[in-house]
Structure formats: C-alpha cells, structure tokens
Enzyme design. Structure first.
Site, PDB file in Angstrom:
ATOM      1  N   LYS A  22       0.850  -1.206   0.000  1.00 57.71           N
ATOM      2  CA  LYS A  22       0.000   0.000   0.000  1.00 57.71           C
ATOM      3  C   LYS A  22       0.878   1.245   0.000  1.00 57.71           C
ATOM      4  CE  LYS A  22      -1.856   1.711   3.989  1.00 57.71           C
ATOM      5  NZ  LYS A  22      -1.516   3.144   4.070  1.00 57.71           N
ATOM      6  N   ASN A  23       1.891   1.253   0.874  1.00 60.88           N
ATOM      7  CA  ASN A  23       2.687   2.477   1.033  1.00 60.88           C
ATOM      8  C   ASN A  23       3.662   2.705  -0.114  1.00 60.88           C
ATOM      9  OD1 ASN A  23       1.293   2.963   3.319  1.00 60.88           O
ATOM     10  ND2 ASN A  23       2.977   2.518   4.742  1.00 60.88           N
ATOM     11  N   CYS A 116      -5.399   8.168   8.979  1.00 59.87           N
ATOM     12  CA  CYS A 116      -5.750   7.543  10.251  1.00 59.87           C
ATOM     13  C   CYS A 116      -5.737   8.566  11.381  1.00 59.87           C
ATOM     14  CB  CYS A 116      -4.721   6.468  10.583  1.00 59.87           C
ATOM     15  SG  CYS A 116      -5.091   4.897   9.848  1.00 59.87           S
ATOM     16  N   ARG A 121       0.048  14.578  13.099  1.00 60.41           N
ATOM     17  CA  ARG A 121       0.468  14.448  11.710  1.00 60.41           C
ATOM     18  C   ARG A 121       0.567  15.792  10.984  1.00 60.41           C
ATOM     19  NH1 ARG A 121      -1.712   8.787   9.349  1.00 60.41           N
ATOM     20  NH2 ARG A 121       0.420   8.623   8.698  1.00 60.41           N
ATOM     21  N   PRO A 122       1.461  16.652  11.428  1.00 59.05           N
ATOM     22  CA  PRO A 122       1.645  17.925  10.727  1.00 59.05           C
ATOM     23  C   PRO A 122       2.319  17.704   9.380  1.00 59.05           C
ATOM     24  CG  PRO A 122       3.269  17.690  12.475  1.00 59.05           C
ATOM     25  CD  PRO A 122       2.399  16.474  12.546  1.00 59.05           C
ATOM     26  N   ASP A 305       3.786   0.777  12.092  1.00 57.19           N
ATOM     27  CA  ASP A 305       2.604   0.141  11.513  1.00 57.19           C
ATOM     28  C   ASP A 305       2.407  -1.303  11.999  1.00 57.19           C
ATOM     29  OD1 ASP A 305       2.004   2.447  10.187  1.00 57.19           O
ATOM     30  OD2 ASP A 305       2.658   1.773   8.219  1.00 57.19           O
ATOM     31  N   ARG A 397      -9.028  -0.214   4.306  1.00 59.25           N
ATOM     32  CA  ARG A 397      -8.133   0.773   3.696  1.00 59.25           C
ATOM     33  C   ARG A 397      -6.809   0.137   3.271  1.00 59.25           C
ATOM     34  NH1 ARG A 397      -6.264   5.051   7.325  1.00 59.25           N
ATOM     35  NH2 ARG A 397      -4.973   5.264   5.498  1.00 59.25           N
TER      36      ARG A 397
END
Ligand code: UD1
Length: 418
Positions: A22-23, A116, A121-122, A305, A397
């Site tokens: 996925k990534n 997520c 998460r900036p 993860d 997802r």
C-alpha cells in the site's frame, strides 16, 4: 455495514501470498501524473486507499482503469491542479500529490490532509522542503495553495526522516531545474521502490535507502510499466497472526531483511523463523513469552505500523512488555478494545505497560484505525470464544481480502452484513 465474526483458537497453517505494498502503490499513483504518457502499475491491491487515490487522479482529469488487478493511468487530459477536499481529508497520502502536481502544472492546491486518526500528523516538513525548491505557499481556510514559476534544485535537510516528506521532495524535484540533494531522508524500502519507478520513467534519482538522496532534474518523463514491491506490513501482520494462534505458515513475497526487527521480536516470543529469498516461514506453539521492550523507530527500526499488532500479541502472552511509540502520539487508541478482551495494559503517554494475561477472551470490538483494527482481528483470532469486529472501513483501507487470506490459513472468520 459489515462485521467480522471470528471464532478464536484455530491454528493457522499453509501459505499466504502478500499483496503489493500500500505504502508503495500510493506514491506511485501520485507519481503517475508526472508524465502525460501511459503508466501501468501492476498488481495493485483491492483496498479502499487505492480506490480513493484513483478518485483523486480522476478528479484531476486523468483516466484511471483497473484491468486484471493492474492500474492504468493516462493523465494526458489532466488539467486540474486542485485535489478535492473530500478526498484529501479521507487520504492523507494525497499530500504527495503536491510534489507531482507542482512538477506537472507549477500549481497545486489541497485541503489539509486526513488519514488515520493516530496523532497530529503535521505537514510542516513537506511544506518547508517545497519552499526550498522555490515554491510559494499560502495557507488559507484549511487549504494549502502552492505555486512556482519554475522549481530550482536545492540542498534540503529534513529535521526528521519523514517518509511522506521524502517522497514529496523526490516527486517535486525530478523535474526541477538542476540538482537537489536531500539530507536526513527516510530510508524505508518503499522510498527505494519510488526511486526505481521514477528512474523507470526516465528520472535521475539515486541514494534512496540511505539518508542522502540526489535528484538530477530532467525535462520530461516517459510512461512506464512497473511491478511494486510487496507489502511488508501485511506480511508482518500475517506472521503475527500465526504466532498468536500457533501453527506453521509461510508468507510469500517479502524478504526477511525488510522485517528484520519484527522477526527478531517473534523469535524472542518463542517462534521459530526461517527466511529464504522472498519467503518467511514461521512455526509457533501459540504459547508465547512477552517481549521485554518494543520501541517504534523510522526504518530500519521497529515499524510503527506493526506496533498495535505486537501489543495485541504481548497482551495474550506470558510475562511483561514495554511498548514505546515514538512516531505517532496517539497510536494506542485501540488499547481500550483489547481491555474488553481482558488485556492488562496501562498507557502513559507514549508508553504502554503490558502485563501478559496468557490468553484473551471474546468481546465485541470496534476498529478505530487501520493497524489498530488489524490488531483487534489478530487478538480475536487467538482469543477464547467468538468475537465480533465492526467499523471495518479502517482495515479495508489497507488489507485486501483479509478474511479470505486468513480463512485459507485455517482461521474461522467470516464477514457478515449487519
Ligand atoms: C508513512 C506511512 C505510514 C507510516 C509512517 C511512518 C504511507 C502512505 N504512510 O506515513 O503508514 O506509519 O510513514 O513509518 O507511506 N511529521 C512532522 N511533520 C511533517 C511530516 C511528518 O512532524 O511534515 C512527523 C509525524 O507527525 C510523525 C513522523 O513525522 O510523528 C513520521 O511521519 P511520516 O514518516 O511523515 O509518516 P507518513 O509519511 O505520514
């Protein structure tokens, strides 16, 4: 709405083939608009993040079709540089699109990204790096507007090896004028995969996999056909499932060195692991010892993860474990769900103190994020009794046919309409 019904306590045996990562696939899809020519990305997994990224590309005016699992992207007709806000919020990875849209149109706009719910998460590292390439950025009413006359290669150093920021710089710099040297880069295998894909399109990128990446800008990129690397996080999730349930299984498609620290931890738990080429074999009695300490770090450290899945394993093992989450500050939100199963876990800030209870029991569980959701499924597979897991949109997802693959290994798991 669907739910999973899982009867725990079945051994897992057999082999499971891992999907494309996925990534890796998401940044490759973002990269596909760097060229007007046809791009084929082979064997893309049937997961909702991919569907969402395809929607984003279509929103820009690209043609995206899926044929026998391959994604074909033709972006000759793409004219829009705006990522629709609904889709940006759904998929944080759409922030990479800024780099490729700037390279293609010299303009890009998107809403603040989603993804997520696992922390702040900036995206400051992304934006500062793009500014170094000559991009003007204005943030207004939750939107980010980017513009540049042309992008100029530059020396950039990231304060932290962010995966997304590294990918964004690569995507922006491949068509910038001159040379970009990116220091403090992330070293994840998916970055190497992106480099290989970009070079297959005619880009000049080297150094991925180390902390310095050099990019020599080129004027234009060609089409390409590419088979992405396999999903080491999916592979790791199935290995942990087998460890928890007991059994003997073989995970096909992933090299042991991309999961070295997980394999080391599973051996500490008492599992037997063998690796050969791109095969990983695991044998587990299902009676596991806790890991003393697991601490998430950028690659080659322990992957964040897989943190939730390993916490679930430790919750049902013997002994005590300390789990430290260094990447995302609220990545323990699944813990109250494990506590419903009898888990003894105390979270203080970034650390979870786990006292293994030997075996968890059944409960009704609700997924709150992708990997936390996977952890609940694994916990239910190893637990006593029959559990239910809802809010599957999170696991969908990232895992294609999770229940089908687990069933093929002998798990009693079914998806039912609610
Ligand atoms: C990617 C992965 C995700 C994985 C994560 C860490 C994709 C699609 N997602 O996410 O599955 O969990 O890497 O391995 O590949 N940060 C900042 N400012 C920024 C960017 C990041 O402070 O501008 C911080 C984040 O808050 C976080 C850390 O850096 O604490 C790591 O984030 P990053 O590596 O960027 O993760 P993602 O690329 O979002």
């Amino acid at each position: 709405m669907d739910k999973l019904v899982i009867e725990g306590g079945k051994r897992l045996c057999g082999s499971v083939r891992v999907q494309s990562a996925k990534n890796s696939v998401l940044p490759l899809l973002a990269a596909s608009v760097l060229t007007e020519k046809k791009v084929t990305i082979r064997e893309v997994p049937a997961i909702s993040d991919v569907a969402c990224m395809a929607e984003i590309l279509r929103g820009l005016g690209a043609r995206v079709t899926f044929t026998e699992g391959d994604a074909v992207i033709e972006s000759e007709g793409a004219t829009s540089h705006v990522i629709p806000s609904r889709l940006t919020r759904e998929l944080r990875s759409s922030v990479f699109m800024l780099g490729s849209l700037l390279a293609r149109f010299h303009r890009a706009a998107c809403a603040y990204p989603g993804g997520c719910d696992i922390g702040l998460r900036p995206i400051d590292l992304h934006l500062n790096a793009l500014k170094r390439l000559g991009v003007h950025i204005v943030e207004r009413e939750g939107y980010i507007f980017c513009e540049c006359q042309h992008m100029q290669g530059a020396e950039i150093v990231l304060d932290f090896p962010s995966v997304g920021a590294t990918e964004n710089v690569m995507l922006a710099a491949v068509k910038a004028e001159g040379r970009t040297v990116l220091g403090g880069a992330a070293k994840e295998p998916e970055i190497v995969d992106l480099q290989n894909f970009l070079n297959a399109m005619g880009a000049k990128v080297r150094g991925a996999g180390t902390d310095v990446i050099e990019i020599e800008g080129v004027e234009r990129l060609s089409g390409a056909e590419y088979l992405p690397m396999k999903d080491r996080i999916e592979a790791g999730s199935y290995l942990i499932a087998c460890a928890v349930c007991g059994g003997e299984a073989e995970v096909l498609g992933v090299k042991g060195e991309t999961l070295a620290l997980l394999l080391h931890k599973l051996r500490e738990n008492g599992c037997k692991i063998h690796t050969k080429n791109d095969k990983i074999r695991i044998a587990s009695t299902g009676k596991l010892r806790c890991n003393r300490r697991i601490e998430t770090m950028p690659f080659p450290g322990f992957p964040t993860d897989l943190q939730a899945q390993m916490t679930a394993l430790n919750a049902g093992a013997e002994g005590g474990a300390l789990v430290v989450e260094n990447l995302f500050e609220t990545r323990f939100k699944y813990v109250p769900e494990l506590q419903k199963m009898g888990a003894d876990i105390e979270v203080r800030g970034r650390t979870a103190f786990v006292r293994g209870v030997g075996r968890l029991h059944e409960a009704s569980l609700v997924c709150g994020d992708l990997r936390g959701g996977a952890a609940l499924v694994l916990a239910a597979l190893g637990a006593e009794g029959t559990s239910e897991v809802t809010e599957l949109i999170h696991v969908d997802r990232g895992y294609a046919d999770l229940e089908g693959k687990l069933r093929a290994l002998g798990a009693r798991i079914k998806r039912v309409r609610m």
